[in-house]
Design a protein around this motif. Structure first.
Motif, short mmCIF file in Angstrom:
data_model
loop_
_atom_site.label_atom_id
_atom_site.label_comp_id
_atom_site.label_asym_id
_atom_site.label_seq_id
_atom_site.Cartn_x
_atom_site.Cartn_y
_atom_site.Cartn_z
N HIS A 238 0.86 -1.18 0.00
CA HIS A 238 0.00 0.00 0.00
C HIS A 238 0.89 1.23 0.00
N LEU A 239 1.08 1.79 -1.17
CA LEU A 239 1.98 2.92 -1.36
C LEU A 239 1.16 4.20 -1.50
N ARG A 240 1.51 5.21 -0.72
CA ARG A 240 0.80 6.48 -0.75
C ARG A 240 1.74 7.60 -1.19
N PHE A 241 1.71 7.92 -2.48
CA PHE A 241 2.47 9.07 -2.96
C PHE A 241 1.72 9.72 -4.12
N GLU A 242 0.45 10.05 -3.84
CA GLU A 242 -0.38 10.73 -4.81
C GLU A 242 -0.22 12.24 -4.62
N PRO A 243 -0.54 13.04 -5.63
CA PRO A 243 -0.38 14.50 -5.52
C PRO A 243 -1.09 15.10 -4.31
N ASP A 244 -2.36 14.70 -4.07
CA ASP A 244 -3.10 15.27 -2.94
C ASP A 244 -2.50 14.86 -1.61
N MET A 245 -1.97 13.63 -1.54
CA MET A 245 -1.35 13.16 -0.31
C MET A 245 -0.11 13.98 0.02
N VAL A 246 0.71 14.24 -1.00
CA VAL A 246 1.93 15.02 -0.80
C VAL A 246 1.58 16.47 -0.46
N ALA A 247 0.60 17.03 -1.17
CA ALA A 247 0.20 18.41 -0.92
C ALA A 247 -0.35 18.58 0.50
N TYR A 248 -1.17 17.64 0.92
CA TYR A 248 -1.76 17.70 2.25
C TYR A 248 -0.70 17.60 3.34
N SER A 249 0.38 16.85 3.08
CA SER A 249 1.43 16.66 4.08
C SER A 249 2.24 17.92 4.34
N GLN A 250 2.21 18.85 3.37
CA GLN A 250 2.97 20.10 3.44
C GLN A 250 4.49 19.85 3.52
N CYS A 251 4.91 18.80 2.83
CA CYS A 251 6.33 18.44 2.79
C CYS A 251 6.93 18.83 1.45
N GLU A 252 8.19 19.22 1.48
CA GLU A 252 8.91 19.59 0.26
C GLU A 252 9.82 18.43 -0.14
N TYR A 253 9.87 18.14 -1.45
CA TYR A 253 10.71 17.07 -1.98
C TYR A 253 11.61 17.62 -3.07
N SER A 309 7.17 -10.76 -6.27
CA SER A 309 5.98 -10.29 -6.97
C SER A 309 5.25 -9.32 -6.04
N ILE A 310 5.00 -8.11 -6.53
CA ILE A 310 4.39 -7.06 -5.71
C ILE A 310 3.09 -6.59 -6.36
N TYR A 311 2.00 -6.65 -5.59
CA TYR A 311 0.74 -6.07 -6.03
C TYR A 311 0.64 -4.68 -5.44
N LEU A 312 0.43 -3.71 -6.29
CA LEU A 312 0.37 -2.31 -5.85
C LEU A 312 -1.06 -1.97 -5.46
N ALA A 313 -1.33 -1.98 -4.15
CA ALA A 313 -2.66 -1.62 -3.64
C ALA A 313 -2.68 -0.11 -3.43
N ASN A 349 -15.06 3.20 -4.63
CA ASN A 349 -15.32 2.19 -3.61
C ASN A 349 -15.01 0.79 -4.11
N THR A 350 -15.33 0.52 -5.37
CA THR A 350 -15.07 -0.80 -5.95
C THR A 350 -13.58 -1.07 -6.01
N LYS A 351 -12.80 -0.11 -6.47
CA LYS A 351 -11.35 -0.28 -6.55
C LYS A 351 -10.76 -0.48 -5.16
N ALA A 352 -11.24 0.29 -4.19
CA ALA A 352 -10.75 0.16 -2.82
C ALA A 352 -11.09 -1.21 -2.25
N ALA A 353 -12.28 -1.72 -2.58
CA ALA A 353 -12.69 -3.04 -2.11
C ALA A 353 -11.80 -4.13 -2.69
N LEU A 354 -11.41 -4.00 -3.95
CA LEU A 354 -10.52 -4.98 -4.57
C LEU A 354 -9.15 -4.97 -3.89
N ASP A 355 -8.63 -3.77 -3.63
CA ASP A 355 -7.34 -3.66 -2.93
C ASP A 355 -7.41 -4.30 -1.55
N TYR A 356 -8.52 -4.05 -0.88
CA TYR A 356 -8.71 -4.60 0.47
C TYR A 356 -8.71 -6.13 0.42
N TYR A 357 -9.46 -6.70 -0.50
CA TYR A 357 -9.57 -8.16 -0.59
C TYR A 357 -8.22 -8.79 -0.89
#
Length: 439
Positions: A238-253, A309-313, A349-357
């Protein structure tokens, strides 16, 4: 009489004695005590092989919770207003079940009120098996699909629960309007003191979250199709590096591509990044999302093989994925494994449910964050007896890199930090429903 030659026999005995002497007198081979010592290039212990000291298992008061059958009298009906993403709505709904049992009320199955951001139109019955849920909850709490006829046309009386904590606040502040109006709506507070709930209410919450909620049949079939398409064994990341996630964190990269920087700026609004010493303090507190490159580095430090083998949730819009794929080359996504038309027609919601399963059934699970999905997945994996679960520490990574550690020294320090977390099972389950079990 048979003649026996003494010379060959003597030579044989002498040779065996010499070999034994060499073995006994030779110094014992040395093995590095730490997998990152001088010979760590050839000897390294994979994190999953570390012996754990603690496991989290369902508490007995939950498993035996069905013994506390809800009383026949009913104080009214409660509807839970659920907002946000699937896992946030699931969390609020589970909390609502506990509140309904606490107040001796009947819970009405909710409507999912997703924000426009989630591009969502699916309801509770589109995601979860309603009949199975009601049947599994029959000995824990009273659940109905719809209101009785005398209340069907009535709007619920809204009750603000944003500052309610613990059973006494709910009983003193929420029960009176429930008794007066017979039908109320609530949005459970995030910071509830569930440790103050009576065990029968906690048991109802736990049963709802981890035993009674399963995906609707059509959605589970799609999830199984996706699961079967992933090469086994596999790790769900479960990788979190989306634009909104980075913007919300107020971190500079530094070092991000121009396209990533543009995507971040497009959603930043008034959340300007911290600068100077404040930026350093913020990062050291573990507030900055790990980049895919940093994630790959930590996973290497944990000796997770690069051919895993890595599944990107993850949601749509992940940035800088080349930083992960350049090291871990067997990365699989929903969009690549599912039919194009199926994927295009899926809502959030459907995509999130698939990742969860996929994540609750994967051989191992690694998360770079500790959000609603991660908490649910980790607890569900503990419920299923799957303990290869780990949360990468943003705080440890920041602290170690600020100290100037690099190369083998950094890898060794990252190993030690995460090994301690894994050994004691830190973060691997929600303590509300799970109890420590010493191994």
């Amino acid at each position: 009489m048979i003649a026996v030659s003494v010379k060959p026999l003597f030579i044989t005995i002498f040779t065996l004695s010499l070999v034994a002497a060499i073995v006994l007198l030779s110094p014992s081979p040395t093995f590095p005590a730490n997998p990152f010592s001088a010979d760590s290039s050839t000897v390294r212990l994979e994190i999953w092989r570390v012996q754990r000291l603690v496991e989290w298992r369902p508490c007995k008061w939950w498993i035996q919770g069905h013994l506390n059958v809800p009383p026949t009298e009913n104080n009214g009906y409660i509807q839970v207003d659920c907002y946000g993403g699937l896992n946030q709505m699931r969390r609020d709904f589970c909390n609502g079940v506990g509140i309904a049992r606490l107040l001796n009320a009947t819970l009405v199955l909710p409507k999912f009120e997703a924000a426009a951001y989630w591009n969502e139109s699916s309801g509770f019955a589109d995601v979860f098996d309603v009949d199975y849920f009601i049947q599994q909850m029959s000995s824990f709490a009273k659940i109905v699909k719809e209101l009785p006829p005398e209340l069907a046309s009535k709007e619920p009386f809204p009750v603000d629960c944003s500052k309610r904590k613990g059973q006494f606040d709910y009983i003193e502040s929420v029960l009176p309007p429930l008794l007066e109006h017979h039908f109320i709506s609530i949005t459970p507070a995030m910071s509830q003191r569930r440790d103050r709930y009576p065990l029968y209410a906690k048991a109802a919450l736990c049963q709802a979250c981890y035993s009674a909620l399963r995906l609707a049949r059509s959605l589970e079939d799609k999830a199984q199709e996706l699961f079967k398409a992933i090469p086994k064994p596999f790790l769900s990341l479960h990788l979190r590096f989306e634009p909104d996630m980075v913007a919300y964190s107020q971190c500079e990269y530094s070092g991000l591509s121009s396209s990533s920087m543009e995507a971040i700026e497009a959603v930043r609004d008034d959340r300007k990044p911290w600068t100077g010493e404040l930026a350093n303090v913020w990062r050291k507190r573990g507030k900055c999302p790990l980049t895919p490159n940093e994630t790959a580095l930590i996973m290497q430090a944990l000796s997770i093989p690069t051919n895993t083998s890595i599944y990107l949730a993850a949601g749509d819009g992940l940035m800088e994925l080349d930083g992960l794929r350049s090291v871990y080359t067997n990365v699989f996504t929903k969009s690549a494994l599912l039919d194009d038309q199926d994927f295009t027609n899926m809502h959030g919601n459907t995509k999130a449910a698939l990742d969860y399963y996929v994540s609750i059934n994967s051989d191992s699970y690694v998360a770079t964050y500790f959000g609603n999905m991660d908490k649910m997945v980790a607890a569900m994996r503990a419920y299923k007896g799957l303990y290869k679960t780990l949360f990468l520490s943003r705080k440890a990574f920041a602290e170690l890199t600020f100290r100037g550690l690099k190369g083998k020294e950094l890898m060794e320090a990252l190993w030690s930090a995460h090994k301690e977390d894994f050994v004691i099972g830190r973060g691997s389950a929600l303590p509300d429903c799970f109890c420590e079990s010493k191994l």
